[in-house]
Write a protein that holds these residues in place. Structure first.
Motif, PDB file in Angstrom:
ATOM      1  N   GLY A  89       0.899  -9.805 -10.104  1.00  0.00           N
ATOM      2  CA  GLY A  89       1.708  -9.964  -8.967  1.00  0.00           C
ATOM      3  C   GLY A  89       1.325  -8.932  -8.016  1.00  0.00           C
ATOM      4  N   LYS A  90       0.561  -8.069  -8.273  1.00  0.00           N
ATOM      5  CA  LYS A  90       0.251  -6.978  -6.894  1.00  0.00           C
ATOM      6  C   LYS A  90      -0.278  -7.673  -5.618  1.00  0.00           C
ATOM      7  CE  LYS A  90       0.280  -2.937 -10.104  1.00  0.00           C
ATOM      8  NZ  LYS A  90      -0.705  -1.922 -10.695  1.00  0.00           N
ATOM      9  N   LEU A  91       0.120  -7.146  -4.617  1.00  0.00           N
ATOM     10  CA  LEU A  91      -0.699  -7.558  -3.480  1.00  0.00           C
ATOM     11  C   LEU A  91      -0.711  -6.578  -2.364  1.00  0.00           C
ATOM     12  CD1 LEU A  91       0.205 -10.849  -1.598  1.00  0.00           C
ATOM     13  CD2 LEU A  91       0.200  -8.830  -0.276  1.00  0.00           C
ATOM     14  N   LEU A  92      -1.554  -6.207  -1.749  1.00  0.00           N
ATOM     15  CA  LEU A  92      -1.783  -5.107  -0.792  1.00  0.00           C
ATOM     16  C   LEU A  92      -2.585  -5.717   0.363  1.00  0.00           C
ATOM     17  CD1 LEU A  92      -1.406  -1.890  -0.319  1.00  0.00           C
ATOM     18  CD2 LEU A  92      -3.685  -1.666  -1.089  1.00  0.00           C
ATOM     19  N   LYS A  93      -2.051  -5.280   1.814  1.00  0.00           N
ATOM     20  CA  LYS A  93      -2.993  -5.645   2.702  1.00  0.00           C
ATOM     21  C   LYS A  93      -3.863  -4.528   3.146  1.00  0.00           C
ATOM     22  CE  LYS A  93      -2.765  -7.121   7.549  1.00  0.00           C
ATOM     23  NZ  LYS A  93      -1.862  -7.610   8.627  1.00  0.00           N
ATOM     24  N   LEU A  94      -5.044  -4.533   3.093  1.00  0.00           N
ATOM     25  CA  LEU A  94      -6.055  -3.558   3.164  1.00  0.00           C
ATOM     26  C   LEU A  94      -6.373  -2.764   4.632  1.00  0.00           C
ATOM     27  CD1 LEU A  94      -8.952  -4.979   1.211  1.00  0.00           C
ATOM     28  CD2 LEU A  94      -7.457  -3.059   0.386  1.00  0.00           C
ATOM     29  N   ASP A  95      -6.538  -1.388   4.700  1.00  0.00           N
ATOM     30  CA  ASP A  95      -6.958  -0.880   5.777  1.00  0.00           C
ATOM     31  C   ASP A  95      -8.670  -1.407   5.710  1.00  0.00           C
ATOM     32  OD1 ASP A  95      -4.436   0.560   5.846  1.00  0.00           O
ATOM     33  OD2 ASP A  95      -5.399   2.165   4.524  1.00  0.00           O
ATOM     34  N   ILE A  96      -8.917  -2.209   6.729  1.00  0.00           N
ATOM     35  CA  ILE A  96     -10.420  -2.498   6.765  1.00  0.00           C
ATOM     36  C   ILE A  96     -10.994  -2.635   8.034  1.00  0.00           C
ATOM     37  CG2 ILE A  96      -9.448  -5.018   6.940  1.00  0.00           C
ATOM     38  CD1 ILE A  96     -11.767  -5.612   4.476  1.00  0.00           C
ATOM     39  N   LEU A  97     -12.378  -2.300   8.058  1.00  0.00           N
ATOM     40  CA  LEU A  97     -13.038  -2.590   9.351  1.00  0.00           C
ATOM     41  C   LEU A  97     -14.446  -3.085   9.093  1.00  0.00           C
ATOM     42  CD1 LEU A  97     -12.722   0.811  11.290  1.00  0.00           C
ATOM     43  CD2 LEU A  97     -11.694  -1.492  12.278  1.00  0.00           C
TER      44      LEU A  97
ATOM     45  N   LYS B  78      -8.104   5.691   0.630  1.00  0.00           N
ATOM     46  CA  LYS B  78      -6.721   5.511  -0.003  1.00  0.00           C
ATOM     47  C   LYS B  78      -7.005   4.082  -0.761  1.00  0.00           C
ATOM     48  CE  LYS B  78      -3.044   8.483   1.208  1.00  0.00           C
ATOM     49  NZ  LYS B  78      -1.748   8.953   0.660  1.00  0.00           N
ATOM     50  N   HIS B  79      -7.010   3.204   0.169  1.00  0.00           N
ATOM     51  CA  HIS B  79      -7.056   1.793  -0.778  1.00  0.00           C
ATOM     52  C   HIS B  79      -8.553   1.637  -1.571  1.00  0.00           C
ATOM     53  CE1 HIS B  79      -4.214  -0.052   2.420  1.00  0.00           C
ATOM     54  NE2 HIS B  79      -3.616   0.726   1.729  1.00  0.00           N
ATOM     55  N   ALA B  80      -9.283   2.571  -1.305  1.00  0.00           N
ATOM     56  CA  ALA B  80     -10.397   2.245  -2.293  1.00  0.00           C
ATOM     57  C   ALA B  80      -9.863   2.835  -3.572  1.00  0.00           C
ATOM     58  CB  ALA B  80     -11.634   2.985  -1.955  1.00  0.00           C
ATOM     59  N   ASN B  81      -9.020   3.969  -3.495  1.00  0.00           N
ATOM     60  CA  ASN B  81      -8.422   4.441  -4.737  1.00  0.00           C
ATOM     61  C   ASN B  81      -7.535   3.484  -5.275  1.00  0.00           C
ATOM     62  OD1 ASN B  81     -10.001   6.897  -4.448  1.00  0.00           O
ATOM     63  ND2 ASN B  81      -7.883   8.017  -3.701  1.00  0.00           N
ATOM     64  N   VAL B  82      -6.722   2.615  -4.581  1.00  0.00           N
ATOM     65  CA  VAL B  82      -5.840   1.701  -5.217  1.00  0.00           C
ATOM     66  C   VAL B  82      -6.655   0.555  -5.825  1.00  0.00           C
ATOM     67  CG1 VAL B  82      -4.356  -0.245  -4.694  1.00  0.00           C
ATOM     68  CG2 VAL B  82      -4.168   2.410  -3.488  1.00  0.00           C
ATOM     69  N   LEU B  83      -7.758   0.168  -5.175  1.00  0.00           N
ATOM     70  CA  LEU B  83      -8.539  -0.905  -5.636  1.00  0.00           C
ATOM     71  C   LEU B  83      -9.285  -0.622  -6.935  1.00  0.00           C
ATOM     72  CD1 LEU B  83      -9.869  -3.565  -5.344  1.00  0.00           C
ATOM     73  CD2 LEU B  83     -11.554  -2.842  -3.787  1.00  0.00           C
ATOM     74  N   SER B  84      -9.537   0.873  -7.201  1.00  0.00           N
ATOM     75  CA  SER B  84     -10.234   1.187  -8.339  1.00  0.00           C
ATOM     76  C   SER B  84      -9.220   1.106  -9.180  1.00  0.00           C
ATOM     77  CB  SER B  84     -10.929   2.522  -8.032  1.00  0.00           C
ATOM     78  OG  SER B  84     -11.709   2.799  -8.923  1.00  0.00           O
ATOM     79  N   ASP B  85      -8.180   1.634  -8.973  1.00  0.00           N
ATOM     80  CA  ASP B  85      -6.908   1.883 -10.127  1.00  0.00           C
ATOM     81  C   ASP B  85      -6.594   0.511 -10.594  1.00  0.00           C
ATOM     82  OD1 ASP B  85      -6.955   4.556  -9.768  1.00  0.00           O
ATOM     83  OD2 ASP B  85      -5.147   4.726  -8.641  1.00  0.00           O
ATOM     84  N   TRP B  86      -6.615  -0.917  -9.669  1.00  0.00           N
ATOM     85  CA  TRP B  86      -6.071  -2.164 -10.095  1.00  0.00           C
ATOM     86  C   TRP B  86      -7.083  -2.726 -10.755  1.00  0.00           C
ATOM     87  CZ3 TRP B  86      -3.441  -4.903  -5.534  1.00  0.00           C
ATOM     88  CH2 TRP B  86      -2.208  -4.145  -4.994  1.00  0.00           C
ATOM     89  N   LEU B  87      -8.662  -2.195 -10.680  1.00  0.00           N
ATOM     90  CA  LEU B  87      -9.617  -2.897 -11.547  1.00  0.00           C
ATOM     91  C   LEU B  87      -9.277  -2.414 -12.809  1.00  0.00           C
ATOM     92  CD1 LEU B  87     -12.225  -2.944  -8.725  1.00  0.00           C
ATOM     93  CD2 LEU B  87     -11.516  -5.039  -9.861  1.00  0.00           C
ATOM     94  N   LYS B  88      -9.050  -1.354 -13.019  1.00  0.00           N
ATOM     95  CA  LYS B  88      -9.033  -0.459 -14.243  1.00  0.00           C
ATOM     96  C   LYS B  88      -8.141  -1.416 -15.103  1.00  0.00           C
ATOM     97  CE  LYS B  88     -10.297   4.212 -13.095  1.00  0.00           C
ATOM     98  NZ  LYS B  88     -10.225   4.085 -11.926  1.00  0.00           N
ATOM     99  N   GLU B  89      -6.935  -2.178 -14.686  1.00  0.00           N
ATOM    100  CA  GLU B  89      -6.194  -2.707 -15.259  1.00  0.00           C
ATOM    101  C   GLU B  89      -6.327  -4.250 -15.591  1.00  0.00           C
ATOM    102  OE1 GLU B  89      -2.661  -2.412 -12.780  1.00  0.00           O
ATOM    103  OE2 GLU B  89      -2.568  -0.308 -12.972  1.00  0.00           O
ATOM    104  N   GLY B  90      -7.272  -4.671 -14.693  1.00  0.00           N
ATOM    105  CA  GLY B  90      -7.710  -6.183 -14.935  1.00  0.00           C
ATOM    106  C   GLY B  90      -8.328  -6.763 -13.612  1.00  0.00           C
TER     107      GLY B  90
END
Lengths: 452, 452
Positions: free
Chosen positions: B103-111, B223-235
Motif C-alpha cells: 500500500g505504499k505510494l510515492l510521487k518521485l522527484d524525477i528528471l 532522498k527518493h533513491a534512499n526511499v526506493l532502496s529502503d522499500w526494495l529491502k522490504e519487497g
C-alpha cells in the motif's frame, strides 16, 4: 660502522611517524565527512534553541543544550563555569522611517545596536550624514546639535579578506554613539557593517562612556543607507525611530566545558567557540559553527579511540558578543588554579570553507605550525600565517604569554552577508563546508597533542 | 669591473618587472571587485535568457545575448562560428511513482536524462536495484529482463575534491541505459549524481549505442533513491513513469567569439566557458559563471587600457553538455586556418570561491605556472597543480599538443548541490566569489600574455 645506519633509522622513524599522522588525519576526515554530527548538532542549536543573546532564556537553554551534548559524547569531565554577564533586551518595538519635505517616505530596515538604550517614545529629528568617525569629530557641535547622525561608511570591496573591511568600519559601531553624543546628537544610525548591498540590517555591540550622554543607536540596511544618502543630497530628511531596547541587571550564566583528561601530564589544550549569539537570526555562522566544530573535533578523537597525551578541553564560551566575560573568566580561573595552558584553538569565523589557521606565537611557533603544511595540504588546508586566534581565547595570553594560539581560518567572502543579521540561519550553512571545518579543527588538535 | 653591477641590474630589473605585474594584478582585482560587471551579466543571462539547452529557442537567444555583450565591450572583433548541434527536448510530461504491494505510494522527484527517449505512454515495471555498472553487468539477463533497473551509487563523501566523487559515478549516467538494455531492461533510473541528500533530481547527458535497444533513462533525487532502496529491502516495488522527451534533427547554432587583436604576432590565447546549459534551473554555475568570468576577464584588461602582445580571444562555446560540438568545431577550424594557439583557459566549475588553476602541460609548463604562486597568493590563489583544463578547450590539444591549458580551480564543496538541477539559479551564486573568479581569470590571462 655501528652508526652507519643511524641517519637511515632516524629518517625511517621520521617517515613512519609522518605516515602514522597522515593515516590518522585521513581517519579524522573520513569520520567527519561520513559519520559527522556537526551538521545535525548545528541544526539542533539553531532550531531547538535559536538566537541566544547573553542573559536571555535562550542563552540559558543553550547552556543546558551544551551540557547535554557534551555528556552524550561521554567525555571524561563535563562541568559549568559560573560567570556574571550583562543582560540587554531588544524589546518589542523597533521601527524607523525617513521622510522628505517633497513627500517621500520610506520604512527602514533597522536593528538597534546591542547595548543601546531605547528612544523613550518616538524620536524624530533631522539627519546629518558623515562618512566616518573622523568626519564626525571634525564637525562643529552646532552642525550636530539636536540631529540624528548617520554614519555611512561602506565596506572597502577591494580588500580580499573581508575581515579587513569589517575592521575598518568596526569602530563606527562601537563608538559612533559616544562621538555623536559629544556633539549633542539625539541619536545615531549607521550603515550596516556588511559586504552586500541588500535589505538586511546587521546589529552588533556598541558602548557608552561615563560622562557622555547616552543616545540610542541603530543600524540600517546597506540598501537603505544608499537611499538615505541619495535623499540627503536633494535636501532635508527627517528620521523617526522608536526602539524600547534596554539593559537590565547583570545575571549569572556559564561557560560549558568538557574534557578528555591527559595521560602524561596536566598540560591543557583548549578548543572552543562561543555559545552566545546576537538575538536575530539563529547564530548559525556566528558562532554556532564554532561551537559544533569544537565539540565535533573532540568527539572524533574519542570516537577513533585516540589516547591523548595532554588534557584536551572543549569550551563553549558565553558572552563573546557583548563583554567577553566568558573568555575573561575562563582565563582568570585558569591562572588562579595554576593550570598549565600550552595551546588554544578557536573557531569564530563561520561555517564556510576552512582554508587554514591563523597563528599567534613567536617565529618558532609559527614555523612549528607551518611545518604541518605538507600533512594538511591534501585536505585543502594551505594558509598557515601569523594572525589572530579569537576573542574568547585571547584573554589567556595575559596569563600565558608563551602559549600558542590558533584561529581556524575560513574563506571570509560570504561571512558579512549574514553576520549579526536575521539571515544568519542554519539554511545558509553548507554541510560539507561545516564538516571540513570540524575535521580541520580535529586534525589540528591531534597534531598539537602529538607534537607539543 | 664593468660587469660588477650586472647581477644587481638583472636582480633590479627582475624585481621591477615583478612589481609592475603585482601592481597591474592589484588593479585587475580592484576593477573586478569595485566596478565588476560579471554579477550583473550573470543576472541577465539567468533571468533574461534562462536555461538554454542546445537547440532550444533560449540557446538561440543566448547567442544573440552573447554577441550583444561582446559588442558592447568594444572588443576589436566580434563574430559567430557556425556549428551543427543536437536538438533534444524534455517535452511536457515527466512524472514517476513508486508503489508497493502493502500500500505504499510515492510521487518521485524525477528528471529525464538528457538525450533520453520518452516512455511512449505510461511505463510500469518492477524495479531491480544494483549498486553500480559492474554489479549490473554481473546480473543474469533473467534477473533484469522486463524490469526497470535502479542504479544507486552514492557519492563517496570522503573524497575532499567532489569532482572525484562525481567522476566515479559519471559512467552510470552515461552508460546505464545501454548496459541495462543489453540485459533486457525496459528503463533505467539512477540516483542523482549529487553531494547532498535532498529532493533535487539532477539531469545530465546519457547516450545510446547502435544495435542496443534504446530505453528511457531518468534520475531521481538522492532522498527518493534512499526511499526506493529502503522499500526494495522490504519487497517488490513497481515504478511507473511517463516522459515524452525526444530527439529531433540537428540544428545550426554558434560559438560566440570576441577578441583583442595582438600587437606583436598572431599567436592566440583563448579564454572561455560554455554558453549552453541543461534545460532546468538557469545554468548559473554551469556554466553561466564561466561565460561571465571569461567576458569579464577580457573586459577588465581593455578597461585598464592594457596593450596585449598576443591575440586574446574570448569564446562562448555552444553545446558542451551533450556533444561538445562547439569545442570540437572551434579546434578544427583553428587548425584549418593554421592559427597558432599557445594557451587556453577555461572556467567550467562554477562561480564559487576560486582557489587556483589546474595545469595541462609538461613539467616545464607546470613549473612556469607554479612560478606565479608568489604573485597570485596575495589574492588567495594557491593551488597550481597538474590537472584538467576543460571540456571545451580540450579538443585543441589534438591539433596543438604542445599548448598550455589551464582550468580555473574552484572550491568544489557546493558544486554538486546545484549541478544540472532546478536549483542552479542566480540566487545561489555569491557576488564576491564570482568576481574573484573573474579577477583570477583576468590575472592569469594577463600573466600568460606577458610571459609567453
Amino acid at each position: 660502522m655501528k652508526n652507519f645506519f643511524l641517519p637511515f633509522i632516524i629518517l625511517f622513524s621520521f617517515t613512519v611517524l609522518a605516515q602514522k599522522e597522515e593515516v590518522f588525519i585521513r581517519k579524522i576526515y573520513d569520520e567527519a565527512l561520513e559519520n559527522g554530527e556537526a551538521y545535525e548538532n548545528l541544526r539542533s542549536l539553531c532550531k531547538d534553541i535559536g538566537a541566544r543573546v547573553t542573559g536571555s532564556a535562550e542563552a540559558e537553554m543553550a547552556v543546558e543544550w551544551g551540557q547535554r551534548l557534551l555528556k552524550a559524547a561521554n567525555f571524561d569531565k563535563v562541568y559549568l563555569q559560573e560567570i556574571m554577564v550583562p543582560h540587554w533586551e531588544r524589546g518589542t518595538k523597533e521601527v524607523g522611517w525617513i521622510t522628505t519635505e517633497n513627500g517621500k517616505l520610506l520604512k527602514l530596515d533597522i536593528l538597534a545596536l546591542g547595548m543601546s538604550i531605547g528612544t523613550n517614545g518616538l524620536l524624530s529629528a533631522e539627519v546629518i550624514e558623515v562618512e566616518d568617525l573622523d568626519a564626525l569629530r571634525n564637525k562643529s557641535a552646532a552642525a550636530i546639535q539636536g540631529k540624528i547622525v548617520f554614519i555611512n561608511k561602506p565596506f572597502d570591496q577591494k580588500l580580499i579578506k573581508t575581515f579587513q573591511a569589517y575592521g575598518a568600519c568596526w569602530p563606527i559601531r562601537g563608538n559612533g554613539a559616544v562621538e555623536a553624543a559629544k556633539k549633542g546628537a539625539l541619536g545615531v544610525v549607521i550603515r550596516s557593517l556588511a559586504t552586500p548591498t541588500d535589505h538586511f540590517a546587521h546589529t552588533g555591540s556598541m558602548h557608552y562612556e561615563a560622562n557622555v550622554n547616552k543616545i540610542p543607536a541603530a543600524a540600517i540596511s546597506t540598501k537603505h543607507a544608499n537611499v538615505l544618502s541619495d535623499w540627503l543630497k536633494e535636501g532635508k530628511v527627517i528620521l523617526k525611530m522608536e526602539m524600547d531596547c534596554a539593559q537590565f541587571a547583570d545575571k549569572v550564566s556559564y561557560n560549558v566545558i568538557g574534557e578528555m583528561t591527559g595521560k602524561e601530564d596536566a598540560q591543557i589544550i583548549t578548543i572552543g567557540g562561543h555559545l552566545d549569539s546576537w538575538d536575530v537570526g539563529e547564530g548559525a555562522h556566528d558562532d554556532g559553527a564554532g561551537v559544533v566544530h569544537s565539540v565535533e573535533a573532540l568527539r572524533i578523537l574519542k570516537e577513533l579511540g585516540y589516547k591523548n597525551k595532554h588534557t584536551l578541553r572543549v569550551v563553549l564560551f558565553m558572552n563573546e558578543e557583548n563583554g567577553n566575560f566568558g573568555g575573561k573568566t575562563y582565563a582568570k580561573i585558569a591562572a588562579e588554579k595554576k593550570e598549565v595552558h600550552i595551546a588554544a584553538i578557536e573557531s569564530d569565523r563561520g561555517g564556510f570553507l576552512p582554508v587554514g589557521f591563523d597563528v599567534v606565537g613567536d617565529s618558532t611557533q609559527l614555523k612549528f605550525v607551518q611545518n604541518m603544511y605538507k600533512i594538511l595540504n591534501p585536505f585543502q588546508i594551505y594558509r598557515l600565517e601569523a594572525g589572530y586566534g579569537g576573542v574568547d581565547i585571547n584573554p589567556l595570553r595575559e596569563y600565558y604569554p608563551a602559549m600558542l594560539q590558533l584561529g581556524l581560518a575560513i574563506s571570509s567572502q560570504r561571512y558579512f552577508d549574514y553576520h549579526h543579521a536575521h539571515s544568519d540561519v542554519f539554511e545558509n550553512v553548507n554541510k560539507r563546508e561545516l564538516e571540513l571545518g570540524a575535521a580541520a579543527m580535529s586534525a589540528m588538535l591531534y597534531l598539537l597533542d602529538q607534537k607539543l
